[in-house]
Design a protein around this motif. Structure first.
Motif, PDB file in Angstrom:
ATOM      1  N   ALA A   7       0.866  -1.182   0.000  1.00  0.00           N
ATOM      2  CA  ALA A   7       0.000   0.000   0.000  1.00  0.00           C
ATOM      3  C   ALA A   7       0.900   1.228   0.000  1.00  0.00           C
ATOM      4  O   ALA A   7       1.428   1.642   1.024  1.00  0.00           O
ATOM      5  N   ILE A   8       1.139   1.797  -1.158  1.00  0.00           N
ATOM      6  CA  ILE A   8       2.140   2.865  -1.278  1.00  0.00           C
ATOM      7  C   ILE A   8       1.510   4.244  -1.446  1.00  0.00           C
ATOM      8  O   ILE A   8       2.169   5.193  -1.819  1.00  0.00           O
ATOM      9  N   GLY A   9       0.210   4.350  -1.140  1.00  0.00           N
ATOM     10  CA  GLY A   9      -0.410   5.658  -1.087  1.00  0.00           C
ATOM     11  C   GLY A   9      -0.502   6.374  -2.418  1.00  0.00           C
ATOM     12  O   GLY A   9      -0.093   7.513  -2.552  1.00  0.00           O
ATOM     13  N   LEU A  10      -1.041   5.696  -3.432  1.00  0.00           N
ATOM     14  CA  LEU A  10      -1.153   6.312  -4.738  1.00  0.00           C
ATOM     15  C   LEU A  10      -2.361   7.244  -4.849  1.00  0.00           C
ATOM     16  O   LEU A  10      -2.521   7.919  -5.844  1.00  0.00           O
ATOM     17  N   GLU A  11      -3.219   7.248  -3.839  1.00  0.00           N
ATOM     18  CA  GLU A  11      -4.423   8.045  -3.933  1.00  0.00           C
ATOM     19  C   GLU A  11      -4.076   9.524  -4.040  1.00  0.00           C
ATOM     20  O   GLU A  11      -3.288  10.067  -3.274  1.00  0.00           O
ATOM     21  N   ALA A  12      -4.701  10.199  -5.005  1.00  0.00           N
ATOM     22  CA  ALA A  12      -4.482  11.622  -5.200  1.00  0.00           C
ATOM     23  C   ALA A  12      -5.324  12.404  -4.199  1.00  0.00           C
ATOM     24  O   ALA A  12      -6.492  12.120  -3.989  1.00  0.00           O
ATOM     25  N   GLU A  13      -4.716  13.412  -3.574  1.00  0.00           N
ATOM     26  CA  GLU A  13      -5.465  14.248  -2.653  1.00  0.00           C
ATOM     27  C   GLU A  13      -6.471  15.076  -3.427  1.00  0.00           C
ATOM     28  O   GLU A  13      -6.127  15.726  -4.409  1.00  0.00           O
ATOM     29  N   PRO A  14      -7.731  15.059  -3.019  1.00  0.00           N
ATOM     30  CA  PRO A  14      -8.741  15.833  -3.752  1.00  0.00           C
ATOM     31  C   PRO A  14      -8.432  17.321  -3.726  1.00  0.00           C
ATOM     32  O   PRO A  14      -8.153  17.897  -2.667  1.00  0.00           O
ATOM     33  N   ASP A  15      -8.461  17.951  -4.871  1.00  0.00           N
ATOM     34  CA  ASP A  15      -8.329  19.397  -4.952  1.00  0.00           C
ATOM     35  C   ASP A  15      -9.228  19.906  -6.068  1.00  0.00           C
ATOM     36  O   ASP A  15      -9.952  19.140  -6.696  1.00  0.00           O
ATOM     37  N   PHE A  16      -9.188  21.209  -6.315  1.00  0.00           N
ATOM     38  CA  PHE A  16     -10.066  21.759  -7.343  1.00  0.00           C
ATOM     39  C   PHE A  16      -9.633  21.346  -8.745  1.00  0.00           C
ATOM     40  O   PHE A  16     -10.450  21.292  -9.660  1.00  0.00           O
ATOM     41  N   HIS A  17      -8.366  21.035  -8.931  1.00  0.00           N
ATOM     42  CA  HIS A  17      -7.868  20.666 -10.253  1.00  0.00           C
ATOM     43  C   HIS A  17      -8.357  19.279 -10.679  1.00  0.00           C
ATOM     44  O   HIS A  17      -8.583  19.046 -11.868  1.00  0.00           O
ATOM     45  N   ASN A  18      -8.493  18.350  -9.724  1.00  0.00           N
ATOM     46  CA  ASN A  18      -8.923  17.011 -10.112  1.00  0.00           C
ATOM     47  C   ASN A  18     -10.402  16.754  -9.815  1.00  0.00           C
ATOM     48  O   ASN A  18     -10.861  15.617  -9.808  1.00  0.00           O
ATOM     49  N   PHE A  19     -11.160  17.835  -9.596  1.00  0.00           N
ATOM     50  CA  PHE A  19     -12.604  17.714  -9.428  1.00  0.00           C
ATOM     51  C   PHE A  19     -13.270  17.787 -10.793  1.00  0.00           C
ATOM     52  O   PHE A  19     -13.047  18.724 -11.564  1.00  0.00           O
ATOM     53  N   VAL A  20     -14.073  16.776 -11.108  1.00  0.00           N
ATOM     54  CA  VAL A  20     -14.844  16.772 -12.358  1.00  0.00           C
ATOM     55  C   VAL A  20     -16.206  17.370 -12.041  1.00  0.00           C
ATOM     56  O   VAL A  20     -17.018  16.741 -11.347  1.00  0.00           O
ATOM     57  N   PRO A  21     -16.505  18.580 -12.518  1.00  0.00           N
ATOM     58  CA  PRO A  21     -17.689  19.303 -12.027  1.00  0.00           C
ATOM     59  C   PRO A  21     -19.025  18.805 -12.539  1.00  0.00           C
ATOM     60  O   PRO A  21     -20.024  18.885 -11.810  1.00  0.00           O
ATOM     61  N   MET A  31     -16.729  27.877  -4.461  1.00  0.00           N
ATOM     62  CA  MET A  31     -15.875  27.384  -3.386  1.00  0.00           C
ATOM     63  C   MET A  31     -14.434  27.794  -3.603  1.00  0.00           C
ATOM     64  O   MET A  31     -13.737  28.202  -2.672  1.00  0.00           O
ATOM     65  N   ARG A  32     -14.002  27.708  -4.840  1.00  0.00           N
ATOM     66  CA  ARG A  32     -12.621  28.053  -5.177  1.00  0.00           C
ATOM     67  C   ARG A  32     -12.335  29.532  -4.943  1.00  0.00           C
ATOM     68  O   ARG A  32     -11.227  29.913  -4.565  1.00  0.00           O
ATOM     69  N   ASP A  33     -13.353  30.368  -5.150  1.00  0.00           N
ATOM     70  CA  ASP A  33     -13.179  31.820  -5.053  1.00  0.00           C
ATOM     71  C   ASP A  33     -13.512  32.378  -3.674  1.00  0.00           C
ATOM     72  O   ASP A  33     -13.515  33.608  -3.492  1.00  0.00           O
ATOM     73  N   LEU A  34     -13.788  31.528  -2.710  1.00  0.00           N
ATOM     74  CA  LEU A  34     -14.136  32.018  -1.374  1.00  0.00           C
ATOM     75  C   LEU A  34     -13.037  32.905  -0.808  1.00  0.00           C
ATOM     76  O   LEU A  34     -11.845  32.593  -0.903  1.00  0.00           O
ATOM     77  N   VAL A  35     -13.465  34.004  -0.227  1.00  0.00           N
ATOM     78  CA  VAL A  35     -12.543  34.882   0.502  1.00  0.00           C
ATOM     79  C   VAL A  35     -12.773  34.629   1.985  1.00  0.00           C
ATOM     80  O   VAL A  35     -13.870  34.865   2.504  1.00  0.00           O
ATOM     81  N   LEU A  36     -11.753  34.130   2.663  1.00  0.00           N
ATOM     82  CA  LEU A  36     -11.878  33.742   4.064  1.00  0.00           C
ATOM     83  C   LEU A  36     -11.361  34.857   4.967  1.00  0.00           C
ATOM     84  O   LEU A  36     -10.364  35.502   4.650  1.00  0.00           O
ATOM     85  N   LEU A  54     -15.204  18.542  -2.549  1.00  0.00           N
ATOM     86  CA  LEU A  54     -15.099  19.999  -2.528  1.00  0.00           C
ATOM     87  C   LEU A  54     -14.668  20.517  -1.153  1.00  0.00           C
ATOM     88  O   LEU A  54     -13.907  21.491  -1.072  1.00  0.00           O
ATOM     89  N   LEU A  55     -15.143  19.901  -0.080  1.00  0.00           N
ATOM     90  CA  LEU A  55     -14.643  20.286   1.243  1.00  0.00           C
ATOM     91  C   LEU A  55     -13.137  20.045   1.334  1.00  0.00           C
ATOM     92  O   LEU A  55     -12.380  20.897   1.828  1.00  0.00           O
ATOM     93  N   SER A  56     -12.695  18.886   0.854  1.00  0.00           N
ATOM     94  CA  SER A  56     -11.268  18.557   0.880  1.00  0.00           C
ATOM     95  C   SER A  56     -10.471  19.514  -0.002  1.00  0.00           C
ATOM     96  O   SER A  56      -9.361  19.919   0.346  1.00  0.00           O
ATOM     97  N   GLN A 118     -13.490  30.523   9.119  1.00  0.00           N
ATOM     98  CA  GLN A 118     -14.449  30.103   8.105  1.00  0.00           C
ATOM     99  C   GLN A 118     -15.041  28.745   8.448  1.00  0.00           C
ATOM    100  O   GLN A 118     -14.332  27.816   8.832  1.00  0.00           O
ATOM    101  N   MET A 119     -16.373  28.598   8.280  1.00  0.00           N
ATOM    102  CA  MET A 119     -17.055  27.327   8.433  1.00  0.00           C
ATOM    103  C   MET A 119     -17.498  26.837   7.058  1.00  0.00           C
ATOM    104  O   MET A 119     -18.035  27.596   6.253  1.00  0.00           O
ATOM    105  N   ALA A 120     -17.301  25.546   6.796  1.00  0.00           N
ATOM    106  CA  ALA A 120     -17.789  24.916   5.570  1.00  0.00           C
ATOM    107  C   ALA A 120     -18.306  23.531   5.944  1.00  0.00           C
ATOM    108  O   ALA A 120     -17.596  22.747   6.585  1.00  0.00           O
ATOM    109  N   SER A 121     -19.530  23.230   5.551  1.00  0.00           N
ATOM    110  CA  SER A 121     -20.176  21.989   5.971  1.00  0.00           C
ATOM    111  C   SER A 121     -20.875  21.324   4.792  1.00  0.00           C
ATOM    112  O   SER A 121     -21.075  21.948   3.742  1.00  0.00           O
ATOM    113  N   ALA A 122     -21.251  20.070   4.982  1.00  0.00           N
ATOM    114  CA  ALA A 122     -21.923  19.336   3.913  1.00  0.00           C
ATOM    115  C   ALA A 122     -22.847  18.284   4.499  1.00  0.00           C
ATOM    116  O   ALA A 122     -22.613  17.759   5.593  1.00  0.00           O
TER     117      ALA A 122
END
Length: 251
Positions: A7-21, A31-36, A54-56, A118-122
């Motif tokens: 188990a070598i941890g190949l999982e990609a960390e979720p970010d806005f670049h790898n989110f398929v909208p 979410m990407r443009d939030l000003v905190l 999206l939270l991640s 900032q609070m963000a919930s789901a």
């Protein structure tokens, strides 16, 4: 004898670049443009719609800018302790909070408002329908509320192909078609199946294929199975992988 893959941890960390909208591009951009710090943000939608991703992604963006965050969900042990060093607090699975965690979540909202965090919930339900205490329900719905929608087949295919490519795998159209026609189309279930198939192919020393998938399912009956497309869906909402342990995650 099979080779046992590490188990070598190949999982990609979720970010806005790898989110398929899919149909969620406006929510993702907001979410990407939030000003905190700003008003609370709440994401609602069914399993596989991308809420956790999206939270991640928001947490990932805050960390890249030098901030820290605290992550909580209905499975995290109490107490939920506030940290003044956080610039973001995330709460997932709002509809599953028991009375004690509802109290803890409300306290986090109060602390966040006091300290400018900032609070963000789901959750799967919109704030008005959440089975939680009234003062917490109003705080979940206090600011921006975005309704998310599950990906269609094209979006699901894109996510699976991306994940396979990230793992160095060639995911053929034949395998994709088989996955979408024989298993639940809930994205979290399909991603979990792809990870199992990746590990099994490494152990077998064979490329991904439908016969290999059938062999894996036959030889690993003790592994969690996935529901058929018309079966009741499991609870996980994951358009990403499980990055957080069953304790409060502070960054």
């Amino acid at each position: 004898m099979k080779q046992m893959p590490l188990a070598i941890g190949l999982e990609a960390e979720p970010d806005f670049h790898n989110f398929v909208p899919g149909d969620n591009s406006l929510a993702a951009q907001a979410m990407r443009d939030l000003v905190l710090p700003g008003p609370p943000v709440y994401l609602c939608g069914p399993a596989g719609s991308g809420k956790t991703h999206l939270l991640s992604a928001l947490a990932h963006q805050v960390h890249a800018q030098g901030g820290r965050s605290g992550w909580f969900d209905a499975d995290h042990a109490l107490p939920w302790t506030f940290d003044e060093g956080w610039s973001l607090i995330l709460i997932d699975g709002a509809e599953r909070l028991d009375p004690a965690r509802q109290h803890a979540a409300f306290t986090l909202f109060v602390e966040a408002a006091t300290h400018g965090v900032q609070m963000a919930s789901a959750g799967r339900l919109p704030p008005v329908d959440l089975p939680v205490r009234e003062d917490l329900r109003t705080r979940f719905g206090w600011g921006h509320v975005f309704a998310l929608h599950p990906l269609g087949d094209d979006g699901v295919r894109e996510v699976l192909v991306r994940e396979a490519r990230h793992r160095g795998l060639a995911l053929s159209s034949e395998v994709l078609d088989y996955l979408l026609s024989h298993f639940s189309r809930e994205l979290g279930s399909l991603m979990a199946l792809l990870i199992r198939l990746d590990r099994f192919s490494l152990a077998e020393g064979r490329a991904l294929s439908v016969p290999l998938l059938k062999k894996m399912l036959a030889e690993e009956p003790g592994q969690p199975t996935l529901p058929a497309a018309n079966a009741a869906q499991p609870d996980p909402d994951i358009a990403s992988l499980d990055l957080f342990p069953d304790e409060t995650r502070a960054f």
